[in-house]
Design a protein around this motif. Structure first.
Motif, PDB file in Angstrom:
ATOM      1  N   ALA A   3      56.066  49.400  36.030  1.00 50.72           N
ATOM      2  CA  ALA A   3      55.196  50.340  36.730  1.00 50.72           C
ATOM      3  C   ALA A   3      54.213  49.537  37.568  1.00 50.72           C
ATOM      4  CB  ALA A   3      54.450  51.210  35.722  1.00 50.72           C
ATOM      5  N   PRO A   4      53.710  50.094  38.657  1.00 52.76           N
ATOM      6  CA  PRO A   4      52.744  49.354  39.474  1.00 52.76           C
ATOM      7  C   PRO A   4      51.480  49.037  38.674  1.00 52.76           C
ATOM      8  CG  PRO A   4      53.570  51.298  40.642  1.00 52.76           C
ATOM      9  CD  PRO A   4      54.033  51.413  39.224  1.00 52.76           C
ATOM     10  N   LEU A   5      50.946  47.847  38.904  1.00 51.18           N
ATOM     11  CA  LEU A   5      49.674  47.437  38.313  1.00 51.18           C
ATOM     12  C   LEU A   5      48.641  47.332  39.431  1.00 51.18           C
ATOM     13  CD1 LEU A   5      47.811  46.134  36.087  1.00 51.18           C
ATOM     14  CD2 LEU A   5      48.781  43.927  36.790  1.00 51.18           C
ATOM     15  N   THR A   6      47.510  47.991  39.240  1.00 50.45           N
ATOM     16  CA  THR A   6      46.423  47.928  40.215  1.00 50.45           C
ATOM     17  C   THR A   6      45.133  47.550  39.503  1.00 50.45           C
ATOM     18  OG1 THR A   6      47.461  49.671  41.545  1.00 50.45           O
ATOM     19  CG2 THR A   6      45.152  49.177  41.992  1.00 50.45           C
ATOM     20  N   VAL A   7      44.496  46.506  39.973  1.00 55.29           N
ATOM     21  CA  VAL A   7      43.222  46.046  39.422  1.00 55.29           C
ATOM     22  C   VAL A   7      42.186  46.101  40.531  1.00 55.29           C
ATOM     23  CG1 VAL A   7      41.982  44.115  38.373  1.00 55.29           C
ATOM     24  CG2 VAL A   7      44.376  44.556  37.746  1.00 55.29           C
ATOM     25  N   GLN A   8      41.062  46.746  40.251  1.00 53.41           N
ATOM     26  CA  GLN A   8      40.005  46.883  41.256  1.00 53.41           C
ATOM     27  C   GLN A   8      38.656  46.517  40.652  1.00 53.41           C
ATOM     28  OE1 GLN A   8      40.412  50.986  42.497  1.00 53.41           O
ATOM     29  NE2 GLN A   8      41.749  50.447  44.208  1.00 53.41           N
ATOM     30  N   GLY A   9      37.968  45.550  41.283  1.00 49.69           N
ATOM     31  CA  GLY A   9      36.595  45.202  40.923  1.00 49.69           C
ATOM     32  C   GLY A   9      36.405  44.779  39.486  1.00 49.69           C
ATOM     33  N   LEU A  10      37.380  44.099  38.899  1.00 48.83           N
ATOM     34  CA  LEU A  10      37.293  43.703  37.489  1.00 48.83           C
ATOM     35  C   LEU A  10      36.245  42.609  37.287  1.00 48.83           C
ATOM     36  CD1 LEU A  10      38.511  43.936  34.596  1.00 48.83           C
ATOM     37  CD2 LEU A  10      40.075  42.097  35.246  1.00 48.83           C
ATOM     38  N   SER A  11      35.318  42.865  36.375  1.00 46.37           N
ATOM     39  CA  SER A  11      34.294  41.877  36.006  1.00 46.37           C
ATOM     40  C   SER A  11      34.198  41.803  34.490  1.00 46.37           C
ATOM     41  CB  SER A  11      32.925  42.251  36.590  1.00 46.37           C
ATOM     42  OG  SER A  11      32.948  42.198  38.008  1.00 46.37           O
ATOM     43  N   ILE A  12      34.067  40.590  33.972  1.00 48.03           N
ATOM     44  CA  ILE A  12      34.002  40.364  32.523  1.00 48.03           C
ATOM     45  C   ILE A  12      32.842  39.415  32.263  1.00 48.03           C
ATOM     46  CG2 ILE A  12      35.244  39.577  30.469  1.00 48.03           C
ATOM     47  CD1 ILE A  12      37.850  40.085  32.105  1.00 48.03           C
ATOM     48  N   CYS A  13      32.016  39.741  31.282  1.00 52.54           N
ATOM     49  CA  CYS A  13      30.823  38.953  30.984  1.00 52.54           C
ATOM     50  C   CYS A  13      30.839  38.476  29.538  1.00 52.54           C
ATOM     51  CB  CYS A  13      29.559  39.793  31.218  1.00 52.54           C
ATOM     52  SG  CYS A  13      29.371  40.342  32.921  1.00 52.54           S
ATOM     53  N   ALA A  14      30.100  37.391  29.305  1.00 51.04           N
ATOM     54  CA  ALA A  14      29.815  36.912  27.952  1.00 51.04           C
ATOM     55  C   ALA A  14      28.320  36.669  27.907  1.00 51.04           C
ATOM     56  CB  ALA A  14      30.580  35.633  27.646  1.00 51.04           C
ATOM     57  N   GLY A  15      27.591  37.613  27.333  1.00 57.12           N
ATOM     58  CA  GLY A  15      26.143  37.541  27.394  1.00 57.12           C
ATOM     59  C   GLY A  15      25.673  37.674  28.835  1.00 57.12           C
ATOM     60  N   ALA A  16      24.877  36.697  29.268  1.00 53.13           N
ATOM     61  CA  ALA A  16      24.378  36.720  30.646  1.00 53.13           C
ATOM     62  C   ALA A  16      25.328  36.034  31.619  1.00 53.13           C
ATOM     63  CB  ALA A  16      23.005  36.055  30.705  1.00 53.13           C
ATOM     64  N   ASN A  17      26.414  35.437  31.098  1.00 53.23           N
ATOM     65  CA  ASN A  17      27.353  34.693  31.947  1.00 53.23           C
ATOM     66  C   ASN A  17      28.494  35.591  32.425  1.00 53.23           C
ATOM     67  OD1 ASN A  17      25.971  32.195  31.540  1.00 53.23           O
ATOM     68  ND2 ASN A  17      26.946  32.041  29.516  1.00 53.23           N
ATOM     69  N   THR A  18      28.824  35.467  33.690  1.00 52.12           N
ATOM     70  CA  THR A  18      29.950  36.204  34.263  1.00 52.12           C
ATOM     71  C   THR A  18      31.184  35.312  34.236  1.00 52.12           C
ATOM     72  OG1 THR A  18      28.499  37.478  35.706  1.00 52.12           O
ATOM     73  CG2 THR A  18      30.830  37.391  36.303  1.00 52.12           C
ATOM     74  N   LEU A  19      32.207  35.730  33.499  1.00 54.20           N
ATOM     75  CA  LEU A  19      33.430  34.947  33.364  1.00 54.20           C
ATOM     76  C   LEU A  19      34.448  35.304  34.437  1.00 54.20           C
ATOM     77  CD1 LEU A  19      33.926  35.129  29.485  1.00 54.20           C
ATOM     78  CD2 LEU A  19      32.613  33.461  30.810  1.00 54.20           C
ATOM     79  N   VAL A  20      34.529  36.579  34.772  1.00 55.19           N
ATOM     80  CA  VAL A  20      35.420  37.065  35.830  1.00 55.19           C
ATOM     81  C   VAL A  20      34.582  37.958  36.739  1.00 55.19           C
ATOM     82  CG1 VAL A  20      37.436  38.491  36.341  1.00 55.19           C
ATOM     83  CG2 VAL A  20      37.479  36.929  34.384  1.00 55.19           C
ATOM     84  N   ASP A  21      34.641  37.693  38.028  1.00 58.42           N
ATOM     85  CA  ASP A  21      33.715  38.325  38.955  1.00 58.42           C
ATOM     86  C   ASP A  21      34.454  39.109  40.059  1.00 58.42           C
ATOM     87  OD1 ASP A  21      31.503  39.061  40.367  1.00 58.42           O
ATOM     88  OD2 ASP A  21      30.930  37.048  41.015  1.00 58.42           O
ATOM     89  N   ASN A  22      34.510  40.438  39.900  1.00 61.54           N
ATOM     90  CA  ASN A  22      34.945  41.348  40.958  1.00 61.54           C
ATOM     91  C   ASN A  22      36.346  41.031  41.495  1.00 61.54           C
ATOM     92  OD1 ASN A  22      34.528  43.575  42.655  1.00 61.54           O
ATOM     93  ND2 ASN A  22      33.781  42.284  44.328  1.00 61.54           N
ATOM     94  N   LEU A  23      37.314  40.962  40.573  1.00 59.36           N
ATOM     95  CA  LEU A  23      38.703  40.687  40.966  1.00 59.36           C
ATOM     96  C   LEU A  23      39.433  41.976  41.340  1.00 59.36           C
ATOM     97  CD1 LEU A  23      40.293  38.088  38.515  1.00 59.36           C
ATOM     98  CD2 LEU A  23      39.494  37.727  40.846  1.00 59.36           C
ATOM     99  N   SER A  24      40.213  41.898  42.410  1.00 66.35           N
ATOM    100  CA  SER A  24      41.062  43.018  42.807  1.00 66.35           C
ATOM    101  C   SER A  24      42.422  42.479  43.244  1.00 66.35           C
ATOM    102  CB  SER A  24      40.431  43.802  43.966  1.00 66.35           C
ATOM    103  OG  SER A  24      39.204  44.392  43.582  1.00 66.35           O
ATOM    104  N   PHE A  25      43.500  43.105  42.724  1.00 70.55           N
ATOM    105  CA  PHE A  25      44.857  42.727  43.122  1.00 70.55           C
ATOM    106  C   PHE A  25      45.822  43.796  42.636  1.00 70.55           C
ATOM    107  CE2 PHE A  25      43.941  40.693  39.042  1.00 70.55           C
ATOM    108  CZ  PHE A  25      45.012  41.059  38.256  1.00 70.55           C
ATOM    109  N   SER A  26      47.066  43.714  43.094  1.00 70.84           N
ATOM    110  CA  SER A  26      48.085  44.671  42.650  1.00 70.84           C
ATOM    111  C   SER A  26      49.432  43.963  42.531  1.00 70.84           C
ATOM    112  CB  SER A  26      48.187  45.847  43.622  1.00 70.84           C
ATOM    113  OG  SER A  26      48.594  45.404  44.902  1.00 70.84           O
ATOM    114  N   VAL A  27      50.295  44.510  41.675  1.00 68.94           N
ATOM    115  CA  VAL A  27      51.647  43.972  41.467  1.00 68.94           C
ATOM    116  C   VAL A  27      52.603  45.154  41.407  1.00 68.94           C
ATOM    117  CG1 VAL A  27      53.070  42.377  40.127  1.00 68.94           C
ATOM    118  CG2 VAL A  27      50.571  42.208  39.977  1.00 68.94           C
ATOM    119  N   GLN A  28      53.721  45.043  42.107  1.00 72.38           N
ATOM    120  CA  GLN A  28      54.708  46.112  42.147  1.00 72.38           C
ATOM    121  C   GLN A  28      55.848  45.836  41.154  1.00 72.38           C
ATOM    122  OE1 GLN A  28      54.177  48.952  43.923  1.00 72.38           O
ATOM    123  NE2 GLN A  28      52.200  47.931  44.308  1.00 72.38           N
TER     124      GLN A  28
END
Length: 551
Positions: A3-28
């Motif tokens: 199935a299509p995968l769509t990721v928009q604006g993904l952000s992941i934090c650990a406390g005050a640290n940002t580990l993943v910052d505003n990722l967007s992509f798609s896979v068919q």
């Protein structure tokens, strides 16, 4: 069918640290997207978030992950658990750590069907056997009756893929699935994974630091650095004309560079002389032979300032050789002479000076460094034991060692868990250098590191060799790495030494067929390499003389 995968604006934090910052992509469906970057770039953190999962201490702070019509991050915890193993599945780096050693393989492969109530046991087992066939596993009807320790690493990796695929997931995540495998096994696993993804038209995300592997698997590449997207493009475009400077750096690090320093010369003194060495594991019989013989009649000479590589597949006896030289495993036959003096077979019998002059650096710094002790304490121990240093001299020497391996002095007060993989391996190397050894036994010291960090560690080792005159016995399954570091290569298979190749002969033959097989099995940094390998293998299979030569 994926199935299509769509990721928009993904952000992941650990406390005050940002580990993943505003990722967007798609896979068919039918496509493979590769996530690449250094350790700590956010590859695995991003991949886990596609299942709605964040590791302890982390949280998904923003964004949207949609698989088909399912908004993964909008689901509650129970529904997310129901998603995993069915809608989305995960193939981890270490299959050995993912299987329960007390249960049969079949029990574990069909377990997702029972958890999600997908089908009855008999139907699940029939489906598993079909997957075993698709993944080119031997004896597919009966391999499920075995236990994890009764199959090879490459087979276990494919069995984990069967476990991930048995629920017909719409998205498959492959997280460094071939990193721990030797090169010939890696080819088998890559072929199997690629064939299954293509035939099932699965949607796949492939996490890796190995660009050469990615070139064979991925349609598109997303380059991550410090949790941010550096570049996203088609694989061919990334490999031929990268737009981002960091991507260019990754590509440069992936291309092997010659690092041998040429310290050893014709009049160099003999440092290590291994004569007819045999050893193994298990109970010893009346003739002194162990139940499982691993090494048999190994002869090897290493001169001062020289670096010799030892290559071969998993199980060829490479690490056993290093352990025997280090005194960690008692030989059942033969001798080891160091700097003109016979070495006692075990550590307990060796003199302190002999212990000091031969040091070993293990593959996994995570398990080699005590997690409860600071870097200061880890480096202080050999300095106190071998050199009797205390007070200010001890402090200064610890700082010198950190400078030597290019680590900031501030890491001295940190625990290993607070360091990256490359930093931990540098500490591992600094601890060995603290003893001021004449010989360092390097056991797969870069195989667990990403491309950029591994290149930096190899550069450092070459520099230390030039500056300190230290010799290396370099154990690896990666022929390109060994060629870049070593003056000579010892080729091993099934516990025996097949040949020894000098640097001048690396590119010219004739060589032993097994050496040529290892050389051909290292993925090249170009698309189509695996297809070329498949065509060559088909042609070789049709030629009896070639089959006999490789047997």
């Amino acid at each position: 069918m994926g199935a299509p995968l769509t990721v928009q604006g993904l952000s992941i934090c650990a406390g005050a640290n940002t580990l993943v910052d505003n990722l967007s992509f798609s896979v068919q469906p039918g496509e493979v997207l590769a996530l690449i970057g250094e350790s700590g770039s956010g590859k695995t953190t991003t991949a886990l978030a596609l299942m709605g999962y964040a590791r302890s201490g982390c949280r998904i702070s923003a964004g949207r992950v949609q698989i088909g019509d399912t908004d993964v991050l909008a689901l509650d915890a129970a529904r997310q658990r129901g998603l995993r193993g069915r809608t989305v599945s995960y193939i981890a780096q270490s299959a050995a750590a993912s299987f329960n050693p007390s249960r049969t393989i079949m029990d574990q492969v069909v377990e997702p069907t029972a958890i999600h109530g997908l089908c009855k046991r008999a139907e699940a087992e029939a489906k598993a056997v079909q997957l075993f066939r698709e993944l080119a596993l031997p004896d597919p009807e009966n391999i499920g009756a075995r236990y994890p320790h009764q199959v090879s690493g490459g087979q276990l990796q494919r069995l984990m893929a069967a476990m991930a695929l048995i629920g017909d997931p719409e998205l498959v995540i492959l997280d460094e699935p071939t990193t721990a495998l030797d090169v010939t096994t890696q080819i088998e696993v890559l072929r199997a994974f690629r064939r299954v993804v293509r035939e099932r038209r699965a949607t796949a995300v492939y996490v890796s630091h190995d660009l050469a592997v990615v070139a064979q698997m991925a349609d598109h590449i997303l380059v991550l650095r410090n949790g941010r997207m550096s570049e996203l493009n088609a694989t061919g475009q990334i490999l031929s004309a990268p737009a981002d400077d960091y991507t260019k750096c990754l590509l440069a690090a992936a291309r092997p560079a010659v690092r041998a320093s040429g310290q050893a010369s014709g009049d160099s003194a003999l440092l290590l002389d291994v004569q007819e060495l045999s050893c193994g594991y298990g109970a010893v019989d009346a003739k002194g032979r162990p139940a499982k013989l691993i090494l048999e009649d190994i002869n090897l000479k290493l001169y001062r300032g020289q670096a010799i590589g030892v290559i071969g597949e998993s199980g060829s006896g490479k690490t056993t050789l290093a352990r025997a030289v280090a005194g960690l495993l008692k030989p059942c036959h033969g001798s080891v002479t160091f700097d003109g003096h016979a070495l006692a077979p075990t550590l307990q019998q060796r003199e302190r000076e002999q212990l000091r002059r031969i040091q070993i650096v293990f593959q996994m710094a995570d398990t080699a460094l005590n997690p409860s002790q600071t870097i200061w304490r880890i480096l202080a121990r050999p300095l106190q034991f071998y050199k009797g240093l205390h007070g200010e001299p001890l402090k200064q020497r610890i700082f010198e060692l950190l400078d030597l391996v290019k680590l900031p002095r501030t890491v001295a007060d940190r625990l290993p868990g607070g360091l990256s993989g490359g930093q931990k391996q540098r500490v591992n190397l600094a601890r060995a250098l603290a003893a001021e050894p004449a010989l360092i036994l390097c056991d797969e010291v870069t195989s667990a590191l990403d491309t950029v960090v591994a290149a930096a560690v190899l550069d450092l080792m070459a520099e230390l060799r030039r500056e300190l005159g230290v010799s290396y016995l370099f154990i690896s399954h990666d022929l390109h790495t060994v060629r870049s570091v070593c003056d000579e290569i010892v080729v091993m298979q099934h516990g025996r030494k097949l040949s020894q190749v000098a640097r001048a002969d690396y590119e010219r033959g004739p060589h032993h067929p097994y050496y040529d097989l290892l050389a051909r099995s290292v993925p090249e940094l170009r698309q189509g390499w695996l297809d070329d390998m498949d065509r060559a293998a088909a042609a070789a299979a049709a030629t009896p003389s070639t089959r006999e030569a490789l047997a």
